[in-house]
Design an enzyme around this catalytic site. Structure first.
Site, PDB file in Angstrom:
ATOM      1  N   GLU A 211      -2.752   8.463  -0.472  1.00 33.69           N
ATOM      2  CA  GLU A 211      -3.477   8.843   0.680  1.00 33.69           C
ATOM      3  C   GLU A 211      -3.552  11.215  -0.012  1.00 33.69           C
ATOM      4  O   GLU A 211      -3.079  11.744   0.091  1.00 33.69           O
ATOM      5  CB  GLU A 211      -3.059   9.181   1.489  1.00 33.69           C
ATOM      6  CG  GLU A 211      -3.974   9.874   2.902  1.00 33.69           C
ATOM      7  CD  GLU A 211      -5.952   9.071   2.558  1.00 33.69           C
ATOM      8  OE1 GLU A 211      -5.872  10.362   3.207  1.00 33.69           O
ATOM      9  OE2 GLU A 211      -6.138   8.113   2.830  1.00 33.69           O
ATOM     10  N   VAL A 278     -11.823   4.409  -0.701  1.00 36.50           N
ATOM     11  CA  VAL A 278     -12.353   5.546  -0.335  1.00 36.50           C
ATOM     12  C   VAL A 278     -12.912   5.602   0.294  1.00 36.50           C
ATOM     13  O   VAL A 278     -13.285   6.972   0.875  1.00 36.50           O
ATOM     14  CB  VAL A 278     -12.191   6.724  -1.368  1.00 36.50           C
ATOM     15  CG1 VAL A 278     -10.538   7.211  -2.781  1.00 36.50           C
ATOM     16  CG2 VAL A 278     -13.013   6.367  -2.417  1.00 36.50           C
ATOM     17  N   GLY A 279     -13.759   4.575   0.860  1.00 40.79           N
ATOM     18  CA  GLY A 279     -14.873   4.998   2.129  1.00 40.79           C
ATOM     19  C   GLY A 279     -16.186   4.335   1.493  1.00 40.79           C
ATOM     20  O   GLY A 279     -16.115   3.373   0.167  1.00 40.79           O
ATOM     21  N   HIS A 452       1.340 -12.606  34.377  1.00 45.69           N
ATOM     22  CA  HIS A 452       2.572 -12.543  34.438  1.00 45.69           C
ATOM     23  C   HIS A 452       3.571 -13.849  33.350  1.00 45.69           C
ATOM     24  O   HIS A 452       3.020 -15.469  34.334  1.00 45.69           O
ATOM     25  CB  HIS A 452       3.892 -12.315  34.952  1.00 45.69           C
ATOM     26  CG  HIS A 452       4.807 -12.039  35.111  1.00 45.69           C
ATOM     27  ND1 HIS A 452       5.328 -11.209  33.730  1.00 45.69           N
ATOM     28  CD2 HIS A 452       5.936 -13.327  34.801  1.00 45.69           C
ATOM     29  CE1 HIS A 452       6.585 -11.486  33.530  1.00 45.69           C
ATOM     30  NE2 HIS A 452       7.292 -12.638  34.575  1.00 45.69           N
TER      31      HIS A 452
END
Length: 479
Positions: A211, A278-279, A452
């Protein structure tokens, strides 16, 4: 078939097909143009999301997680397993079957709602005319009172790692591996890179994620991002930040990647497969005639106003091809808004409450603003967090990693954002999104009765923690 329509939609991804269906439901004569062809050369609807994006990647994510769970996690429940194996071709075939079923489902929905499906490449001409070039090369022209552009997006290419669809692949190619690569490189630690890296890591690949940014998941709340990085690293993903790829060389069935690390030193790693993610960028090639009247902004997106209207009368644009996050659900809701406005309704879209999800395991999800954004805006705020380690339901499921974080305005108590990493984060964050849509306060969530034991109780406790009222975890003392 008459070539005159009330609405013509170009693109049948999540933005386009939803727009077409909603327009038809409102009594508008609607056609939807789609260029996608399947492996058999037949036209198919669904765009990137259904064919090579959201849906197939989730199929592989679920299959790979079930394998990992059976292989490594069942023993904690007292379940013994031996000889667990993964049949990758069968996994890929299952993914393909799901895609086929869902894309076929769109065709059925078009038929049920009276949408005319047109296969071919659509191009917007002047005066709301759409030229369609069929797969056989023949052209015809559709006329419309309104045109909706929903052409989507495509992966960004980088010259230092050119896609060869063999050793170096994009996100589409990463869904088609016929075997588990021993060494897998991933360029880009965004949503797609982390999801695909997770799939093959669970199946046995040694995964290195490179990255360029110095922050992990920079668009996410950084407390959640740091927790996510810690969890994914523990799972085996080798995430390297501040690493800029400078070149790649394929030799045989291997690729050597050259990159500079965080100290500026040149490094090399060799992989059996390399995924470049990368996009994505808006897909507008061949979409617009010069005299169409539609303009692009400086980043290549179609320019629209808050209601998704372009500068050309009667022409709209939605989804990945316009500003905002490239999210299927954002595009779908824009499609609904535009269809309803064409029909004379006053629909608007609330862009402040759009959930964002990363489908790793555990999931990462958010809605609203991050703590960093709120701080930068200078607004006073309170934060409540609750770890899944304190949730009885999460403990029973052996899913105790992560936490829920809720941020509320210090004066009004209105919820400004929710950020979660943990089990079922995508579904849990939607509960807060609903609350935010109705202008709820953290106190409102705290006063509600939650079942719960459930994972949802983590949302309840985080809301209580905003004011130091959490029951099942020690509250932080205010400074």
């Amino acid at each position: 078939m008459s070539d005159k329509f009330d609405v013509v939609v170009i693109g049948s991804g999540p933005a386009g097909y939803v727009a077409a269906i909603r327009a038809a439901q409102l009594g508008l004569k609607t056609a939807c143009v789609e260029k996608w062809q399947n492996s058999e050369g037949k036209g198919v609807n669904g765009g990137t999301c259904l064919n090579v994006g959201c849906i197939p990647s989730k199929a592989l994510l679920d299959s790979s997680y079930k394998y990992h769970e059976a292989k490594d996690d069942f023993k904690v429940h007292g379940i013994s397993t031996k000889g667990i194996e993964i049949d990758v071709p069968s996994m890929i075939q299952r993914k393909d079957n799901i895609v086929k079923q869902l894309t076929g489902g769109i065709s059925a929905l078009f038929k049920a709602n009276g949408v005319t499906s047109v296969f071919g490449t659509g191009k917007l001409l002047a005066n709301r005319k759409v030229e369609v070039t069929g797969h056989d090369g023949k052209t015809k022209t559709l006329e419309a009172d309104n045109v909706i552009l929903a052409s989507g997006s495509k992966p960004i290419d980088i010259p230092v790692a050119k896609i060869d669809n063999d050793v170096i692949v994009d996100s589409t190619g990463a869904l088609e591996f016929d075997a588990v690569p021993k060494r897998l490189g991933v360029i880009g630690a965004g949503v797609i890179g982390l999801e695909l890296g997770s799939v093959w890591n669970r199946l046995g690949s040694d995964v290195v994620v490179l990255e360029a940014m110095d922050k992990f998941l920079s668009i996410m709340d950084q407390q959640i991002a740091k927790e996510t990085q810690k969890i994914l690293t523990k799972q085996g993903l080798d995430i390297r930040l501040s690493c800029r790829v400078t070149g790649s060389e394929v030799k045989g069935k291997e690729v050597t990647v050259t990159f500079t690390d965080k100290d500026g030193k040149e490094q090399k790693e060799t992989f059996d497969k390399l995924i470049v993610c990368v996009g994505r960028r808006p897909y507008t090639e061949g979409l617009l005639a010069e005299d169409s009247g539609v303009n692009l902004d400086e980043r290549g997106f179609i320019y629209v106003n808050d209601l998704c209207a372009t500068g050309a009368p009667g022409v709209w644009a939605v989804g990945d091809v316009v500003r905002g996050p490239m999210l299927a659900h954002k595009g779908s809701e824009e499609g609904v808004m535009v269809a309803e406005r064409i029909a004379g309704q006053k629909t608007v879209m609330n862009y402040d409450v759009v959930p964002n999800v990363i489908y790793t395991h555990p999931e990462v999800a958010s809605v609203g603003r991050t703590e960093e954004q709120i701080k930068a805006d200078g607004e006073p705020y309170n934060v409540g967090t609750f770890p899944f380690a304190a949730s009885g339901r999460a403990m029973a499921a052996n899913e105790t990693g992560g936490l829920v974080k809720i941020i509320a305005h210090a004066d009004t108590d209105r919820i400004l954002g929710a950020h979660i990493v943990g089990p079922s984060a995508a579904d849990l964050v939607q509960q807060v999104a609903i609350a935010m849509e109705f202008g709820s306060s953290a106190e409102d969530l705290g006063l509600m009765v939650f079942g719960h034991p459930t994972l949802s109780e983590a949302v309840h406790e985080a809301a209580l923690a905003v004011h130091g009222h959490a029951i099942h975890v020690a509250n932080k003392k205010k400074r």
